[in-house]
Design a protein around this motif. Structure first.
Motif, short mmCIF file in Angstrom:
data_model
loop_
_atom_site.label_atom_id
_atom_site.label_comp_id
_atom_site.label_asym_id
_atom_site.label_seq_id
_atom_site.Cartn_x
_atom_site.Cartn_y
_atom_site.Cartn_z
N ALA A 159 18.91 -3.05 51.58
CA ALA A 159 20.29 -3.52 51.59
C ALA A 159 21.09 -2.71 50.58
N VAL A 160 22.34 -2.39 50.91
CA VAL A 160 23.18 -1.58 50.04
C VAL A 160 24.63 -1.94 50.29
N ARG A 161 25.44 -1.77 49.27
CA ARG A 161 26.88 -1.93 49.41
C ARG A 161 27.56 -0.76 48.72
N PRO A 162 28.82 -0.48 49.04
CA PRO A 162 29.51 0.66 48.42
C PRO A 162 29.48 0.56 46.90
N GLY A 163 29.02 1.61 46.25
CA GLY A 163 28.93 1.62 44.80
C GLY A 163 27.65 1.04 44.26
N GLY A 164 26.81 0.47 45.13
CA GLY A 164 25.53 -0.06 44.70
C GLY A 164 25.62 -1.52 44.28
N PRO A 165 24.50 -2.10 43.96
CA PRO A 165 23.19 -1.47 43.87
C PRO A 165 22.50 -1.36 45.23
N ILE A 166 21.35 -0.68 45.24
CA ILE A 166 20.48 -0.60 46.41
C ILE A 166 19.36 -1.61 46.21
N LEU A 167 19.09 -2.40 47.22
CA LEU A 167 18.06 -3.44 47.12
C LEU A 167 16.96 -3.16 48.13
N LEU A 168 15.74 -3.38 47.71
CA LEU A 168 14.58 -3.25 48.59
C LEU A 168 13.71 -4.48 48.39
N GLY A 169 13.43 -5.16 49.47
CA GLY A 169 12.61 -6.37 49.40
C GLY A 169 12.36 -6.89 50.78
N GLY A 170 12.02 -8.16 50.85
CA GLY A 170 11.74 -8.73 52.15
C GLY A 170 12.02 -10.22 52.17
N GLY A 171 12.43 -10.69 53.34
CA GLY A 171 12.54 -12.12 53.57
C GLY A 171 13.47 -12.82 52.62
N ALA A 172 13.00 -13.99 52.15
CA ALA A 172 13.83 -14.85 51.32
C ALA A 172 14.16 -14.21 49.97
N TYR A 173 13.23 -13.42 49.43
CA TYR A 173 13.50 -12.86 48.11
C TYR A 173 14.62 -11.81 48.15
N LEU A 174 14.69 -11.04 49.21
CA LEU A 174 15.80 -10.09 49.32
C LEU A 174 17.13 -10.83 49.38
N ARG A 175 17.16 -11.92 50.12
CA ARG A 175 18.41 -12.69 50.21
C ARG A 175 18.76 -13.33 48.87
N ALA A 176 17.75 -13.73 48.10
CA ALA A 176 18.01 -14.24 46.76
C ALA A 176 18.57 -13.14 45.86
N MET A 177 18.10 -11.91 46.04
CA MET A 177 18.63 -10.79 45.27
C MET A 177 20.09 -10.52 45.64
N VAL A 178 20.40 -10.60 46.92
CA VAL A 178 21.79 -10.42 47.35
C VAL A 178 22.67 -11.49 46.73
N ASP A 179 22.20 -12.74 46.74
CA ASP A 179 22.98 -13.83 46.15
C ASP A 179 23.18 -13.63 44.65
N ALA A 180 22.14 -13.10 43.96
CA ALA A 180 22.27 -12.84 42.53
C ALA A 180 23.28 -11.73 42.27
N ALA A 181 23.22 -10.65 43.06
CA ALA A 181 24.16 -9.55 42.89
C ALA A 181 25.59 -9.98 43.19
N ASP A 182 25.75 -10.90 44.15
CA ASP A 182 27.09 -11.39 44.50
C ASP A 182 27.56 -12.52 43.59
N GLY A 183 26.71 -12.96 42.66
CA GLY A 183 27.11 -14.00 41.71
C GLY A 183 26.97 -15.42 42.22
N ARG A 184 26.30 -15.62 43.34
CA ARG A 184 26.15 -16.98 43.88
C ARG A 184 24.99 -17.74 43.25
N VAL A 185 24.02 -17.03 42.68
CA VAL A 185 22.92 -17.68 41.96
C VAL A 185 22.73 -16.94 40.64
N PRO A 186 22.15 -17.59 39.62
CA PRO A 186 21.98 -16.92 38.33
C PRO A 186 21.01 -15.74 38.43
N ALA A 187 21.30 -14.71 37.64
CA ALA A 187 20.41 -13.56 37.54
C ALA A 187 19.47 -13.74 36.34
N VAL A 188 18.49 -12.86 36.23
CA VAL A 188 17.48 -13.01 35.20
C VAL A 188 18.03 -12.76 33.80
#
Length: 402
Positions: A159-188
């Motif tokens: 998964a990628v968006r203009p300007g980054g970041p680039i994400l590599l994963g699978g299934g539910a965890y990739l979607r959790a990473m997208v949500d973290a990058a978009d600010g919908r869930v807390p990041a680490v």
């Protein structure tokens, strides 16, 4: 209008304009450009392991730069630059890897920050999937676009968006990473247990931190009890981390955080004993690690256990080259496989060539000569059909003949 009044109004107007212009300029100066996305911003909170790499620092290091300058290849397809027209790694500045604390075995996610060519990357990933016989599918996930192989579900996606970041994963965890990058869930980061161990380790071009959940610590305690080591100081470990700082010298700093001071001190004594034993091991010395292990300082400081060592860039480069060459060594050639054994019915006389010891040339010794007709006969001890004669067999010394 009197001249004095007119001049006063002009001065007032000039003052207003100057004041407004100054305020506008100050406002423009205070407007900071949006910060570039960080790789850690896409790692969801609650991760078991978090690893980060500062790619510019690693590229500037003589010990690690050769690994980043190597031409990367896609197995079976050729060099990445030839397949995609560009190398996506060349423009990256930071990489973060996260492994979720609660997830299926093998779940992980990778986030990379830097100048991301989103359309070119999606096109390249689609080309690779098609070249391998798959069916690329592009979908939208939040502010990202992702590509995956629809004929191999569960094998991961990019998964990628203009300007980054680039994400590599699978299934539910990739979607959790997208949500973290978009600010919908807390990041680490930037707070929490991983931040505590990261501060203890310090800054580094490469860093790995591990934080155990209460459930994992309870499971560790049960496993130690079952193994007869219920009072092991390892049961008190809360978190651990290691960092590599690059400079005139390369400094490696590892930290273990414990529940109490006494277990940390006991764990330090056990690690020092293991260090001394390993440093004296012949195999360790042959690969050049023995002298390095002897220099590792292990000290307990309250509820923290620290392990530190420094080495020069030349030492690090030589060690990396040695380890790389060991990994590249091929297995020694195996001797030729013996001839397959053919079924021999009830014959147990041991006349089969596969039972006889072989000489240097791989052929059976003279006292175990077997004719082609005997190899083709299911039962070597039965007479040939139609009374056909076969060449006489040489008697074996252990056949019981006088």
């Amino acid at each position: 209008m009197q001249t004095r009044t007119r001049d006063g109004l002009i001065l007032l107007l000039v003052g207003v304009l100057l004041g407004g212009g100054l305020a506008w300029l100050l406002g423009r100066r205070q407007e900071t450009p949006p910060a570039a996305p960080r790789a850690l911003d896409a790692v969801p909170a609650g991760a078991l392991l978090v690893a980060t790499l500062d790619l510019p620092a690693l590229r500037a290091s003589p010990a690690f730069a050769p690994f980043l300058r190597e031409e990367r290849e896609i197995p079976g397809l050729g060099k990445v630059r030839d397949v995609c027209g560009f190398d996506p790694v060349a423009a990256l500045t930071e990489v973060a890897i996260g492994i979720p604390a609660a997830g299926e075995g093998g779940d992980f996610g990778l986030a990379a920050a830097g100048a991301a060519q989103d359309e070119a990357l999606l096109a390249c990933a689609s080309k690779v999937i098609e070249a391998r016989g798959g069916q690329p599918v592009v979908t939208t996930l939040g502010s990202f676009r992702a590509v995956r192989d629809s004929s191999a579900e569960g094998r991961g996606e990019i998964a990628v968006r203009p300007g980054g970041p680039i994400l590599l994963g699978g299934g539910a965890y990739l979607r959790a990473m997208v949500d973290a990058a978009d600010g919908r869930v807390p990041a680490v980061g930037p707070s929490g247990a991983h931040d505590d161990i990261a501060r203890a380790v310090g800054e580094g071009a490469a860093r790995v931190t591990v934080v155990l959940t209460p459930e994992q610590r309870a499971e560790l305690g049960r496993d130690l009890a079952l193994s007869g080591a219920g009072r092991s100081p390892a049961a008190s470990i809360r978190a651990a981390g290691v960092g590599v700082a690059l400079g005139p010298e390369i400094a490696v700093h590892g930290v273990v955080l414990c529940d109490a001071e006494a277990p940390c001190a006991e764990l330090g004594a056990a690690l020092r004993a293991a260090r001394d034993a390993r440093a004296g091991d012949l195999a360790t010395r042959l690969i050049g690690l023995g002298a390095l292990l002897e220099r590792v300082a292990i000290d307990a400081e309250g509820k923290a256990l620290h392990a530190r060592v420094k080495l020069s860039a030349e030492e690090a480069g030589a060690l990396v080259d040695r380890l790389s060459s060991l990994r590249g060594l091929r297995q020694p050639a195996l001797p030729p496989a013996p001839a397959p054994r053919l079924p021999r019915g009830d014959d147990t006389s041991g006349d089969d060539a596969s039972d006889a010891p072989r000489g240097d040339a791989g052929a059976p010794p003279p006292d175990a000569v077997i004719t082609p007709r005997q190899r083709a006969t299911p039962d070597a001890g039965a007479p040939p059909p139609d009374g056909a004669a076969t060449p006489p067999r040489r008697a074996k010394p252990d056949a019981g003949a006088p």
